[in-house]
Motif scaffolding. Structure first.
Motif, PDB file in Angstrom:
ATOM      1  N   ASP A  41       0.032   9.850  -5.455  1.00 21.00           N
ATOM      2  CA  ASP A  41       0.305  10.999  -4.994  1.00 21.00           C
ATOM      3  C   ASP A  41       1.189  11.631  -6.055  1.00 21.00           C
ATOM      4  O   ASP A  41       1.624  12.860  -5.657  1.00 21.00           O
TER       5      ASP A  41
ATOM      6  N   TYR B 279      -4.710  -2.253   2.198  1.00 18.44           N
ATOM      7  CA  TYR B 279      -5.636  -2.192   1.155  1.00 18.44           C
ATOM      8  C   TYR B 279      -7.111  -2.481   1.967  1.00 18.44           C
ATOM      9  O   TYR B 279      -8.360  -2.157   1.210  1.00 18.44           O
TER      10      TYR B 279
ATOM     11  N   GLN C 272       0.572   4.144  -2.722  1.00 17.13           N
ATOM     12  CA  GLN C 272       0.240   5.554  -2.112  1.00 17.13           C
ATOM     13  C   GLN C 272       0.977   6.441  -2.812  1.00 17.13           C
ATOM     14  O   GLN C 272       0.741   7.658  -3.361  1.00 17.13           O
TER      15      GLN C 272
ATOM     16  N   PRO D  85       0.873  -1.190   0.025  1.00 16.37           N
ATOM     17  CA  PRO D  85      -0.041   0.188   0.005  1.00 16.37           C
ATOM     18  C   PRO D  85       0.604   1.255  -0.211  1.00 16.37           C
ATOM     19  O   PRO D  85       0.401   2.241  -0.661  1.00 16.37           O
ATOM     20  N   ARG D  86       2.037   1.368   0.676  1.00 15.53           N
ATOM     21  CA  ARG D  86       2.583   2.510   0.828  1.00 15.53           C
ATOM     22  C   ARG D  86       3.212   2.712  -0.666  1.00 15.53           C
ATOM     23  O   ARG D  86       3.232   3.919  -0.775  1.00 15.53           O
TER      24      ARG D  86
ATOM     25  N   ARG E  93      -8.653   5.139   0.596  1.00 10.91           N
ATOM     26  CA  ARG E  93      -8.801   5.344  -0.925  1.00 10.91           C
ATOM     27  C   ARG E  93      -8.841   3.871  -1.564  1.00 10.91           C
ATOM     28  O   ARG E  93      -9.079   3.903  -2.719  1.00 10.91           O
TER      29      ARG E  93
ATOM     30  N   ASP F 199      -7.225   1.602   4.484  1.00 13.35           N
ATOM     31  CA  ASP F 199      -7.115   3.206   3.979  1.00 13.35           C
ATOM     32  C   ASP F 199      -8.330   3.330   3.059  1.00 13.35           C
ATOM     33  O   ASP F 199      -8.690   2.710   2.336  1.00 13.35           O
TER      34      ASP F 199
END
Length: 431
Positions: A351, A392, A347, A343-344, A397, A395
Motif C-alpha cells: 500500500d 496469506y 500489506q 501479512p500486515r 490479495r 486475504d
C-alpha cells in the motif's frame, strides 16, 4: 620525567613491571597470564597482591545440579517456527544459577537469565567467552581488570576464564547471553565498507579504574566447563590486582553506537547488520534506521538453508512482525523453513505506507546447522505462532484467483522495460 608523552605498544593500567615476566617488581607481586591459543594468541597479564593459587585445601568440590536450567536437555528443531514468551525468573535465582539455555550448536549457544538475587560468589567460565545483552536492568560488572558499569541496551563481553561478579542495580533485570565455545567474538567488517560500519572499535569501553581489594576472608569462585560446575575457596579477595597489561579484556558496547548499513534503492539482507562474528554464529543488530525509499523495506521471503535464526525483540514494532511479538520475546526460525514478513507488514509495503524510519531494536543471532533447541525453550513456546502467517490464506490479495497467471504475465510484459529513475526528466525545448 621525559619531556614528551608516548603511547606504549599495549594497553596497561595501574602498577605493572617494565615488561611481562621480567623486572624486580615480580619479586614482590604475583603475575598471572591469561592466554589464548596455547599462549600464542591474545594475552593479558594481571599483577596480584597474593598468589592466584592460594585456594584453601579441602574446600574444592563439584556442584551437581548447580544451574539445571543452563543444562536443559537439547533436541533437534525443524519444520515449525517458534516464538518464546518472556522467560520467568527462577526463584531467588542470580545471574548464573538462574541461567536458562535456549538453543545451542557445537560452537555457540543462546541463553536467558532473569536475575533477582545477588551473587554471593565469583564466576569463571572455563569453556566459553560470553556476550551478554542487557534487555532490562543496570548494575556493575566487577572483574579482575576493574569494574564496568552497564545499563539497558549494553553488550557486555566477558572473556573466557576471567573472574567476575555481577552487582545488580535496583529494579527488574533481563539478559540474553550468548556463549562462544570455539573463539572470541570478532568485529564484523565487510571488505568494501571499511572499519567504521556497523560500528567502530573506539565504541568499545574497557575498564581503566582498578578497584583493588586487600581483604581476607572466604571467597568462593565457581567455574564451569560444559555441564560440570566446581567451586574453590580463597582466603584473599580475587580482585587484589594492582595493575594489568594486555588486550584480552572484558568490555562493554552500547547498542546506541550501532550505525546501521542502509540503502535507498535495495533491501539490505540480515547479514548486513552483523556486528560480531563468532565461530558458528553471527550476531546482528536491527536498530533505528531509515526506511528504504525505492527498494523493499520488508524482508524478502527466504529459506536460510544453513542457519537457525533467533531474534530477541528489545523494543519497538519490528518491521517484519506485523504484531504477535513483543519486547523480551525471542523467535526461532529453523534451518530451511521459509519465513519472511507477516501479512500486515507486507500489506503496508504493497500500500506504500512507508513510515520513513524503522523504530525498533532487535538482536539477531544466526546459529550454524545443526543447532538444537532446549526443553526449557519449548516450554516457553507460544502455541499457534505458525498462525502468524495465516493472513496469506484468507486475504483476497494473497489467495487463489483463477486469473492470477494471466494478470502477472500482463504485468511482466508492461514492466519489462522499467528502470530506476536516475536522471532528471528531459525538458522539451522549442526550436
Amino acid at each position: 620525567m621525559e619531556k614528551y608523552e608516548y603511547f606504549s605498544g599495549t594497553p596497561e593500567v595501574g602498577i605493572v613491571p617494565r615488561a611481562p615476566h621480567a623486572g624486580p617488581l615480580l619479586r614482590h607481586v604475583f603475575e598471572q597470564e591469561h592466554g589464548r591459543g596455547g599462549f600464542a594468541g591474545q594475552v593479558s597479564h594481571t599483577y596480584h597482591l597474593y598468589p592466584p593459587t592460594n585456594w584453601l585445601p579441602g574446600e574444592g568440590r563439584h556442584l551437581p545440579q548447580w544451574a539445571p536450567g543452563w543444562e536443559s536437555p537439547l533436541r533437534p528443531i525443524g519444520g515449525l517456527h517458534h516464538v518464546l514468551g518472556v522467560a520467568p525468573a527462577e526463584p531467588a535465582g542470580d545471574v548464573y544459577r538462574g541461567m536458562g539455555r535456549l538453543v545451542a550448536n557445537a560452537t555457540a549457544a543462546m541463553n536467558v537469565t532473569v536475575p533477582r538475587a545477588p551473587m554471593d560468589y565469583f564466576f569463571e567460565h572455563h569453556g566459553a567467552t560470553m556476550v551478554f545483552f542487557v534487555h532490562e536492568g543496570r548494575g556493575t560488572l566487577e572483574t579482575t581488570f576493574g569494574p564496568i558499569e552497564y545499563r539497558k541496551g549494553d553488550f557486555l563481553i566477558v572473556p573466557k576464564g576471567v573472574t567476575h561478579r555481577f552487582e545488580l542495580g535496583p529494579g527488574p533485570h533481563y539478559y540474553w547471553m550468548y556463549e562462544s565455545f570455539a573463539g572470541d567474538p570478532e568485529k564484523s567488517e565487510a571488505p568494501t565498507t571499511g572499519q567504521f560500519i556497523t560500528h567502530s572499535r573506539s565504541d568499545y569501553r574497557f575498564p581503566r579504574s582498578l578497584d583493588t581489594r586487600n581483604e581476607s576472608g572466604r571467597f568462593e569462585i565457581v567455574s564451569k566447563v560444559d555441564a560440570m560446575y566446581t567451586r574453590r575457596v580463597h582466603p584473599t579477595h580475587p580482585f587484589d590486582v594492582i595493575g594489568w597489561r594486555g588486550e584480552y579484556l572484558p568490555y562493554k558496547f552500547a547498542v546506541e553506537d550501532v550505525r546501521p548499513l542502509v540503502a535507498d534503492r535495495s533491501h539490505v539482507p540480515p547479514s548486513g547488520h552483523t556486528i560480531f562474528k563468532l565461530p558458528g554464529c553471527y550476531l546482528c543488530v536491527f536498530t533505528v534506521r531509515s526506511v528504504e525509499k525505492e527498494g523493499m523495506w520488508v524482508p524478502f521471503f527466504h529459506k536460510n538453508l544453513d542457519y537457525l535464526e533467533t531474534l530477541g525483540y528489545h523494543f519497538g514494532d519490528f518491521f517484519s512482525g506485523g504484531g504477535g511479538v513483543g519486547a523480551g520475546m525471542v523467535s526461532l526460525h529453523p534451518v530451511g523453513l521459509p519465513h519472511g514478513p507477516k501479512p500486515r507488514s507486507l500489506q503496508a509495503f504493497m500500500d506504500g505506507a512507508n513510515a520513513g524510519v524503522h523504530q525498533e531494536v532487535g538482536i539477531m543471532a544466526d546459529f550454524a546447522n545443526p543447532t538444537q533447541v532446549s526443553e526449557l525453550a519449548l516450554g516457553l513456546s507460544r502455541p499457534d505462532y505458525m498462525g502468524a502467517w495465516a493472513g496469506y490464506t484468507t486475504d483476497p490479495r494473497f489467495t487463489y484467483a483463477p486469473g492470477r497467471l494471466a494478470e502477472v504475465r500482463a504485468l511482466g510484459e508492461r514492466l519489462a522495460d522499467a528502470r530506476d529513475t536516475l536522471r532528471p526528466p528531459e525538458v522539451e525545448t522549442r526550436a
